[in-house]
Design an enzyme around this catalytic site. Structure first.
Site, PDB file in Angstrom:
ATOM      1  N   MET A  34     -11.076 -59.517  -3.717  1.00 53.01           N
ATOM      2  CA  MET A  34      -9.670 -59.203  -3.465  1.00 53.01           C
ATOM      3  C   MET A  34      -8.783 -60.328  -3.992  1.00 53.01           C
ATOM      4  SD  MET A  34      -9.590 -57.047   0.036  1.00 53.01           S
ATOM      5  CE  MET A  34      -9.773 -58.396   1.156  1.00 53.01           C
ATOM      6  N   GLY A  35      -9.337 -61.162  -4.867  1.00 47.39           N
ATOM      7  CA  GLY A  35      -8.531 -62.205  -5.491  1.00 47.39           C
ATOM      8  C   GLY A  35      -8.327 -63.408  -4.597  1.00 47.39           C
ATOM      9  N   LEU A  37      -8.953 -66.381  -5.668  1.00 40.81           N
ATOM     10  CA  LEU A  37     -10.337 -66.818  -5.907  1.00 40.81           C
ATOM     11  C   LEU A  37     -10.551 -68.268  -5.502  1.00 40.81           C
ATOM     12  CD1 LEU A  37     -11.008 -65.136  -9.376  1.00 40.81           C
ATOM     13  CD2 LEU A  37     -11.467 -64.229  -7.080  1.00 40.81           C
ATOM     14  N   HIS A  38     -11.681 -68.505  -4.844  1.00 36.28           N
ATOM     15  CA  HIS A  38     -12.079 -69.863  -4.459  1.00 36.28           C
ATOM     16  C   HIS A  38     -13.529 -70.067  -4.909  1.00 36.28           C
ATOM     17  CE1 HIS A  38     -14.191 -67.815  -1.253  1.00 36.28           C
ATOM     18  NE2 HIS A  38     -13.052 -67.285  -0.819  1.00 36.28           N
ATOM     19  N   GLY A  40     -16.241 -69.929  -3.401  1.00 40.79           N
ATOM     20  CA  GLY A  40     -17.196 -68.924  -2.915  1.00 40.79           C
ATOM     21  C   GLY A  40     -17.300 -67.784  -3.921  1.00 40.79           C
ATOM     22  N   HIS A  41     -16.146 -67.251  -4.341  1.00 38.60           N
ATOM     23  CA  HIS A  41     -16.143 -66.197  -5.364  1.00 38.60           C
ATOM     24  C   HIS A  41     -16.783 -66.709  -6.652  1.00 38.60           C
ATOM     25  CE1 HIS A  41     -12.299 -65.024  -3.092  1.00 38.60           C
ATOM     26  NE2 HIS A  41     -13.085 -63.990  -2.923  1.00 38.60           N
ATOM     27  N   GLN A  65      -8.895 -50.893   3.778  1.00 42.30           N
ATOM     28  CA  GLN A  65      -9.818 -51.644   4.626  1.00 42.30           C
ATOM     29  C   GLN A  65      -9.093 -52.607   5.571  1.00 42.30           C
ATOM     30  OE1 GLN A  65     -11.925 -53.590   1.250  1.00 42.30           O
ATOM     31  NE2 GLN A  65     -11.971 -55.388   2.560  1.00 42.30           N
ATOM     32  N   ASP A 154     -19.931 -62.439   4.291  1.00 41.69           N
ATOM     33  CA  ASP A 154     -19.627 -61.136   4.895  1.00 41.69           C
ATOM     34  C   ASP A 154     -20.943 -60.379   5.029  1.00 41.69           C
ATOM     35  OD1 ASP A 154     -16.455 -61.029   4.613  1.00 41.69           O
ATOM     36  OD2 ASP A 154     -17.307 -61.985   2.860  1.00 41.69           O
ATOM     37  N   SER A 190     -10.328 -66.759   1.345  1.00 42.34           N
ATOM     38  CA  SER A 190      -8.958 -66.666   0.820  1.00 42.34           C
ATOM     39  C   SER A 190      -7.951 -66.868   1.946  1.00 42.34           C
ATOM     40  CB  SER A 190      -8.730 -65.300   0.176  1.00 42.34           C
ATOM     41  OG  SER A 190      -9.682 -65.088  -0.837  1.00 42.34           O
TER      42      SER A 190
HETATM   43  P1  AMP Z   1     -13.208 -61.053  -0.762  1.00 42.71           P
HETATM   44  O1  AMP Z   1     -12.352 -61.435  -1.923  1.00 42.71           O
HETATM   45  O2  AMP Z   1     -12.928 -61.845   0.479  1.00 42.71           O
HETATM   46  O3  AMP Z   1     -13.264 -59.573  -0.527  1.00 42.71           O
HETATM   47  O4  AMP Z   1     -14.683 -61.475  -1.155  1.00 42.71           O
HETATM   48  C1  AMP Z   1     -15.287 -61.041  -2.335  1.00 42.71           C
HETATM   49  C2  AMP Z   1     -16.738 -61.452  -2.326  1.00 42.71           C
HETATM   50  O5  AMP Z   1     -16.824 -62.874  -2.222  1.00 42.71           O
HETATM   51  C3  AMP Z   1     -17.531 -60.877  -1.147  1.00 42.71           C
HETATM   52  O6  AMP Z   1     -18.804 -60.496  -1.598  1.00 42.71           O
HETATM   53  C4  AMP Z   1     -17.602 -62.049  -0.203  1.00 42.71           C
HETATM   54  O7  AMP Z   1     -18.724 -62.002   0.659  1.00 42.71           O
HETATM   55  C5  AMP Z   1     -17.709 -63.210  -1.166  1.00 42.71           C
HETATM   56  N1  AMP Z   1     -17.308 -64.474  -0.535  1.00 42.71           N
HETATM   57  C6  AMP Z   1     -16.148 -64.731   0.121  1.00 42.71           C
HETATM   58  N2  AMP Z   1     -16.164 -65.978   0.615  1.00 42.71           N
HETATM   59  C7  AMP Z   1     -17.350 -66.523   0.268  1.00 42.71           C
HETATM   60  C8  AMP Z   1     -17.969 -67.795   0.489  1.00 42.71           C
HETATM   61  N3  AMP Z   1     -17.367 -68.755   1.166  1.00 42.71           N
HETATM   62  N4  AMP Z   1     -19.201 -68.007  -0.024  1.00 42.71           N
HETATM   63  C9  AMP Z   1     -19.841 -67.022  -0.715  1.00 42.71           C
HETATM   64  N5  AMP Z   1     -19.306 -65.808  -0.961  1.00 42.71           N
HETATM   65  C10 AMP Z   1     -18.092 -65.554  -0.475  1.00 42.71           C
END
Ligand code: AMP
Length: 284
Positions: A34-35, A37-38, A40-41, A65, A154, A190
């Site tokens: 969902m952008g 980006l950090h 983790g992404h 969602q 998640d 995010s």
């Molecule tokens: P989101 O943008 O929050 O929907 O996340 C997109 C993807 O990034 C999902 O598969 C999340 O589980 C993954 N994600 C988010 N935060 C982290 C993190 N800290 N470490 C690893 N993956 C992450």
């Protein structure tokens, strides 16, 4: 025509995406986001790059969602910076559709993975996982990936997606990425950018508590889960994390609560800090 170094193809419409994908001669790995980006992404993207296939990242803030309208309104949007990060990682394609393209005005279908959403975040976020599964299936259908990568942060979402792929015979290999954390242990998210200064100082306690109970119950086999939950609950309350949504210990596959802990079970938490709800988990 030779491909430019660092070129990132940005696709916004489903039609142009279909045409573009027809010309690809490589398998596809897809990382939905969902952008905002950090790292983790970016860690998921790095896993994808190692496969040496065509990398597609999506950025789409999926309205269906969000069970809380305010959460949707304030969700961070940083597209220009995100694009720079994708270019730096040499991502091949960004799919960033607009809402009207994805949901026409008569949209009415829902994907519901029933049992895996009964517990944990499913309890306090009604409709969240249906909305998530529905958009992920739509994105899978548009992009037709061979692989898709999701983060263990998640982990309920991850299990729901894996079940959906099995139940609906989707021929997509799901790859799992480990949780990426700040130096102080806070799981990257995010939503962290929306925390106040004070709450940013409190937030690392979430993981500190998880590590503490894992350390204290390393020989966790057959320990009563309520004992561990109480210890973590007390730790959070004593450290200023007073609005605990849940602390649960579940079987990592069925996501059902366990009475006695066994190796591999997951302790999962959701905590509210100000208006922001943070989740984290750790496996025994
Ligand atoms: P989101 O943008 O929050 O929907 O996340 C997109 C993807 O990034 C999902 O598969 C999340 O589980 C993954 N994600 C988010 N935060 C982290 C993190 N800290 N470490 C690893 N993956 C992450």
């Amino acid at each position: 025509m030779s491909k430019k170094v660092n070129s990132l193809k940005i696709l916004k419409s489903i039609n142009s995406t279909k045409k573009y994908l027809k010309k690809l001669d490589k398998p596809i790995v897809f990382i939905p986001t969902m952008g905002a980006l950090h790292n983790g992404h970016l860690s998921l993207i790095e896993i994808g790059k190692k496969l040496d296939v065509h990398t597609i990242v999506s950025i789409f803030i999926n309205p269906i969602q969000f069970n809380d309208k305010k959460d949707l309104e304030k969700y961070p949007r940083t597209l220009i910076r995100d694009i720079e990060k994708l270019k730096a990682l040499k991502v091949d394609t960004l799919f960033a559709p607009n809402i009207k393209n994805i949901f026409d005005k008569n949209f009415q279908t829902n994907v519901s993975v029933k049992n895996l959403q009964k517990n944990l975040c499913g309890l306090n976020r009604p409709g969240h996982f249906d909305g998530m599964a529905t958009i992920v299936l739509k994105l899978f259908n548009i992009l037709k990936p061979d692989y898709a990568i999701f983060g263990k942060k998640d982990f309920q979402q991850l299990e729901i997606i894996k079940r959906m792929c099995l139940d609906l015979n989707l021929n997509i290999k799901i790859i799992e990425g480990k949780i990426i954390r700040e130096k102080n242990g806070l799981a990257m998210s995010s939503r962290n950018s929306l925390l106040t200064k004070n709450n940013l100082l409190l937030a690392p306690k979430i993981y500190e508590g998880l590590k503490l109970v894992k350390r204290d119950f390393t020989d966790c086999n057959q320990v009563n889960s309520q004992l561990v939950i109480k210890k973590l609950n007390d730790f959070y309350i004593n450290n200023g994390l007073k609005r605990i949504d849940y602390i649960e210990i579940v079987d990592k596959k069925t996501l059902e609560k366990v009475r006695k802990i066994k190796k591999g079970d997951t302790i999962a938490v959701a905590v509210k800090l100000g208006k922001i709800r943070l989740i984290d988990n750790l496996q025994f």
